[in-house]
Write an enzyme that holds these catalytic residues in place. Structure first.
Site, short mmCIF file in Angstrom:
data_model
loop_
_atom_site.label_atom_id
_atom_site.label_comp_id
_atom_site.label_asym_id
_atom_site.label_seq_id
_atom_site.Cartn_x
_atom_site.Cartn_y
_atom_site.Cartn_z
CG HIS A 51 -0.15 0.16 2.50
ND1 HIS A 51 0.39 -0.92 3.17
CD2 HIS A 51 0.21 1.25 3.23
CE1 HIS A 51 1.04 -0.50 4.25
NE2 HIS A 51 0.94 0.83 4.31
CG HIS A 136 7.71 4.63 0.69
ND1 HIS A 136 7.42 5.71 1.50
CD2 HIS A 136 7.79 3.55 1.51
CE1 HIS A 136 7.33 5.31 2.75
NE2 HIS A 136 7.55 4.00 2.80
#
Length: 192
Positions: A51, A136
């Site tokens: 995620h 990220h």
């Protein structure tokens, strides 16, 4: 005595995140499986747990989680086109703390969504992290390799150029000791 039993009075460890498209998670999983011997990290992220974190919230009561869902429901944003753009690490090359997949695409819209989440959760007492937002996807943690660290060319084969449109964000719950570790509490669509 409160009269509440079971999960009603238990705290949940929560965060807000952007889930990945299944094909993007599959590609990252293929790459990480191929890198495990070459890049010996102690903990690899389960593919179902990939995620993009928008805000870590921490321990939250069930009552506060209900108010949180209402606050997040008010966020309005368009779907966000994103692209995998290689990989990187946090920490020294000799012993990186985190291996992550990089993102490009409309990162401005992603940062704007992050800011909307912060504005929505702040009135409920949630405090944003001190460090700047760095979008990220965490792939692994705690390098345990040789003293000379990661090979110089270790990340050149990381997936890049794969695009998708993020069409929702989610309130997620951490279940420590489980694998996968994250559970979706509630999803919120991004609509054009």
């Amino acid at each position: 005595m409160s009269g509440k039993t079971g999960s009603e009075d238990r705290n949940m460890r929560l965060f807000v995140a952007l889930p990945l498209a299944p094909r993007i998670a599959e590609e990252l999983s293929r790459w990480t499986q191929a890198q495990r011997e070459r890049l010996p990290f102690r903990k690899w992220t389960h593919p179902n747990d990939y995620h993009i974190t928008l805000q870590f919230l921490g321990e939250t009561s069930a009552a506060k989680a209900d108010r949180l869902r209402e606050a997040l429901r008010g966020i309005k944003a368009d779907p966000i086109p994103l692209t995998l753009d290689g990989a990187g690490t946090f920490g020294p090359r000799r012993a990186p703390r985190v291996l992550w997949a990089a993102l490009s695409g409309n990162t401005h819209a992603l940062a704007s969504l992050h800011e909307q989440v912060i504005r929505s959760t702040s009135p409920l007492g949630f405090v944003p992290e001190d460090r700047p937002f760095a979008s990220h996807i965490t792939l692994a943690r705690n390098f345990r390799g040789a003293d000379d660290g990661m090979p110089e060319d270790a990340l050149v084969s990381a997936p890049a150029g794969l695009t998708w449109k993020a069409d929702r964000f989610a309130l997620m719950r951490t279940r420590l000791g489980s694998s996968p570790m994250y559970e979706t509490v509630k999803e919120f669509p991004l609509r054009e």
